[in-house]
Design an enzyme around this catalytic site. Structure first.
Site, PDB file in Angstrom:
ATOM      1  N   LYS A 198      12.262  19.858  -9.534  1.00 40.34           N
ATOM      2  CA  LYS A 198      12.545  18.899 -10.584  1.00 40.34           C
ATOM      3  C   LYS A 198      13.351  19.504 -11.715  1.00 40.34           C
ATOM      4  CE  LYS A 198       7.984  16.800  -9.919  1.00 40.34           C
ATOM      5  NZ  LYS A 198       6.638  16.776 -10.509  1.00 40.34           N
ATOM      6  N   GLY A 199      13.369  20.816 -11.815  1.00 39.03           N
ATOM      7  CA  GLY A 199      13.858  21.491 -13.027  1.00 39.03           C
ATOM      8  C   GLY A 199      15.285  21.185 -13.450  1.00 39.03           C
ATOM      9  N   GLU A 258      21.076  24.154 -10.202  1.00 40.04           N
ATOM     10  CA  GLU A 258      19.717  24.697 -10.382  1.00 40.04           C
ATOM     11  C   GLU A 258      19.418  24.884 -11.866  1.00 40.04           C
ATOM     12  OE1 GLU A 258      16.854  25.344  -9.582  1.00 40.04           O
ATOM     13  OE2 GLU A 258      16.600  26.564  -7.800  1.00 40.04           O
ATOM     14  N   ASP A 306      16.103  32.986 -10.147  1.00 34.84           N
ATOM     15  CA  ASP A 306      15.177  34.071 -10.467  1.00 34.84           C
ATOM     16  C   ASP A 306      15.256  35.093  -9.322  1.00 34.84           C
ATOM     17  OD1 ASP A 306      13.031  35.394 -11.711  1.00 34.84           O
ATOM     18  OD2 ASP A 306      11.523  34.091 -10.846  1.00 34.84           O
ATOM     19  N   LYS A 332      18.459  35.027 -14.062  1.00 34.28           N
ATOM     20  CA  LYS A 332      17.645  36.221 -14.354  1.00 34.28           C
ATOM     21  C   LYS A 332      17.978  37.285 -13.311  1.00 34.28           C
ATOM     22  CE  LYS A 332      13.186  34.192 -15.642  1.00 34.28           C
ATOM     23  NZ  LYS A 332      11.779  34.089 -15.192  1.00 34.28           N
ATOM     24  N   PHE A 382       9.507  34.253 -19.072  1.00 35.71           N
ATOM     25  CA  PHE A 382       9.225  32.928 -18.520  1.00 35.71           C
ATOM     26  C   PHE A 382       9.589  31.890 -19.569  1.00 35.71           C
ATOM     27  CE2 PHE A 382       6.968  29.208 -17.100  1.00 35.71           C
ATOM     28  CZ  PHE A 382       7.239  29.232 -15.739  1.00 35.71           C
ATOM     29  N   VAL A 383      10.498  30.979 -19.203  1.00 34.75           N
ATOM     30  CA  VAL A 383      11.016  30.015 -20.179  1.00 34.75           C
ATOM     31  C   VAL A 383      10.690  28.579 -19.762  1.00 34.75           C
ATOM     32  CG1 VAL A 383      12.869  31.520 -21.013  1.00 34.75           C
ATOM     33  CG2 VAL A 383      13.291  30.036 -19.052  1.00 34.75           C
ATOM     34  N   ARG A 417       8.953  19.830 -19.799  1.00 34.49           N
ATOM     35  CA  ARG A 417      10.283  19.546 -19.236  1.00 34.49           C
ATOM     36  C   ARG A 417      11.161  18.738 -20.198  1.00 34.49           C
ATOM     37  NH1 ARG A 417      10.305  20.894 -13.794  1.00 34.49           N
ATOM     38  NH2 ARG A 417       8.427  20.463 -12.617  1.00 34.49           N
TER      39      ARG A 417
END
Ligand code: 5GP
Length: 179
Positions: A42-43, A99, A103, A131, A152-153, A165
């Site tokens: 979903k990001g 995306e 990561d 990252k 972690f963001v 979100r």
């Protein structure tokens, strides 16, 4: 219960500038061609929405949904599962995978392999955040708005346990145990 502290990290004005630049670059790179933007759910939904408004081409939009994290963890399980597939044929198309963050690269490595079998004309990767220090799989985004350290963001589409979100800016998430 854990306590969450959100530390401001990337401002919405800075996001808007970079997203506009990426859209303009994609417009130049694919001049005269059609592109199919595929948001990885979903990001990537908020990023894809803003990015698409800055691309001046004949654009198709679709989504794919994968899951790589289990429960409330902030590290990947390493196992990627396809939850919902693209609803468009890919043959002969310029596919741009959009995306939120690259990561370990395992998600995009899996998606590239899965989708290349369907014979798109090209596959590019466009990510909001990168990252590189955490990379395990050989993935190099073609378009990236921000390179960030191993933090972690959340915000601007990115979640923790499905929260945050909707925030218009990006924050570092610091989790401390409440006593
Ligand atoms: P990868 O397969 O490259 O390790 O991970 C990609 C996915 O992990 C991203 O699409 C995102 O959902 C999640 N992820 C990786 N790092 C972060 C982070 O810092 N914050 C959030 N919210 N998700 C992350």
């Amino acid at each position: 219960m854990d306590k969450h502290v959100l530390e401001p990290f990337i401002k919405k004005e800075d996001i808007a500038v970079k997203v506009k630049e990426l859209g303009e670059k994609i417009t130049r790179d694919f001049k005269g061609e059609k592109v199919l933007l595929v948001g990885v759910l979903k990001g990537a939904w908020m990023f894809l929405s803003d990015l698409s408004k800055n691309i001046d081409l004949d654009v198709e939009i679709s989504f794919i949904s994968v899951s790589s994290y289990v429960g409330e963890k902030t590290t990947t399980s390493g196992v990627v599962r396809l939850m919902c597939d693209i609803d468009r044929p890919l043959e002969g198309k310029n596919l741009i995978l959009v995306e939120d963050i690259v990561d370990t690269g395992l998600t995009l490595n899996y998606l590239k392999k899965l989708l290349s079998v369907r014979k798109p004309k090209s596959i590019s990767i466009c990510t909001l955040l990168d990252k590189p220090s955490r990379r395990v799989a050989p993935i190099n985004p073609d378009y990236s708005a921000f390179e960030i350290p191993d933090e972690f963001v959340v915000g601007y589409g990115l979640d923790f346990n499905n929260r945050y979100r909707n925030l218009p800016e990006i924050y570092k998430l610091i989790i401390s145990e409440d006593n």
